[in-house]
Design a protein around this motif. Structure first.
Motif, mmCIF file in Angstrom:
data_model
loop_
_atom_site.group_PDB
_atom_site.id
_atom_site.type_symbol
_atom_site.label_atom_id
_atom_site.label_comp_id
_atom_site.label_asym_id
_atom_site.label_seq_id
_atom_site.Cartn_x
_atom_site.Cartn_y
_atom_site.Cartn_z
ATOM 1 N N SER A 29 43.103 38.709 50.384
ATOM 2 C CA SER A 29 41.872 38.537 49.847
ATOM 3 C C SER A 29 42.167 40.023 48.429
ATOM 4 O O SER A 29 41.656 40.003 48.598
ATOM 5 N N ALA A 46 39.377 38.559 41.321
ATOM 6 C CA ALA A 46 38.946 37.924 42.491
ATOM 7 C C ALA A 46 38.951 36.549 41.859
ATOM 8 O O ALA A 46 38.774 35.175 42.226
ATOM 9 N N ARG A 162 43.951 35.496 45.603
ATOM 10 C CA ARG A 162 44.359 35.993 46.882
ATOM 11 C C ARG A 162 46.105 36.592 46.431
ATOM 12 O O ARG A 162 46.743 35.934 45.852
#
Length: 188
Positions: A29, A46, A162
């Motif tokens: 992540s 993210a 990810r």
């Protein structure tokens, strides 16, 4: 005497080796960190939906400013301008598969803005000048006297926060766009 034509790379550059420094990145992540961009905004990788390409590079040179001493002897260091230009030249093709294309270095946004404008880049460069993203992902780095800590050249593909693919090391510097496109054709 080293060449200061940043648009090309000398033929005799030392080849970097795959030391396994990016093996941990697959399915990792991305940390929630805001990064300054050359278009004046902030990006948090993210939080981006879809596919993003993030190519990491040590530093762009600037016309009239000498490269650090022995720069051409550091495996994988030379070639940031050809890499950035390869992403520029194939940007429309990449955008058929991905939502975002970014370059990332530890240089400050004002330094990067000059490069983005001079090279006519259609995508933003991201500044990780405090190495927060690099450290959070344990990206491979190296030290250069008088410059500081720089990120080694690598390219990651991110999907919904990810990491789904990583190319490391990238050599020659402008060789990863065809590899990225091939991966996208097979997996996107």
């Amino acid at each position: 005497m080293p060449s200061h034509d940043f648009s090309t790379t000398p033929a005799d550059l030392p080849r970097p080796i795959d030391d396994g420094a990016c093996a941990h990145l697959q399915n990792c992540s991305v940390s929630s960190i805001e990064l300054a961009t050359t278009d004046g905004s902030w990006v948090n990788l993210a939080l981006l939906d879809g596919l993003s390409i993030l190519f990491c590079y040590p530093m762009t040179g600037r016309p009239g400013v000498p490269l650090p001493p022995d720069w051409d002897t550091i495996p994988g260091a030379r070639g940031c301008t050809p890499q950035a230009c390869s992403y520029r030249d194939r940007h429309s093709e990449l955008k058929q598969h991905v939502a975002y294309v970014f370059g990332l270095s530890t240089q400050t946004s004002p330094y990067q803005i000059e490069a983005a404008q001079r090279l006519h880049l259609p995508y933003p460069l991201l500044s990780d000048s405090d190495l927060r993203l690099a450290k959070s992902l344990a990206l491979p780095t190296f030290q250069v006297d008088g410059v500081g800590e720089l990120i080694k050249r690598l390219t990651i593909i991110i999907k919904d926060g990810r990491i789904v693919h990583c190319i490391y090391p990238v050599f020659p510097s402008d060789s990863d766009v065809p590899s990225v496109l091939e991966w996208l054709r097979l997996h996107a």
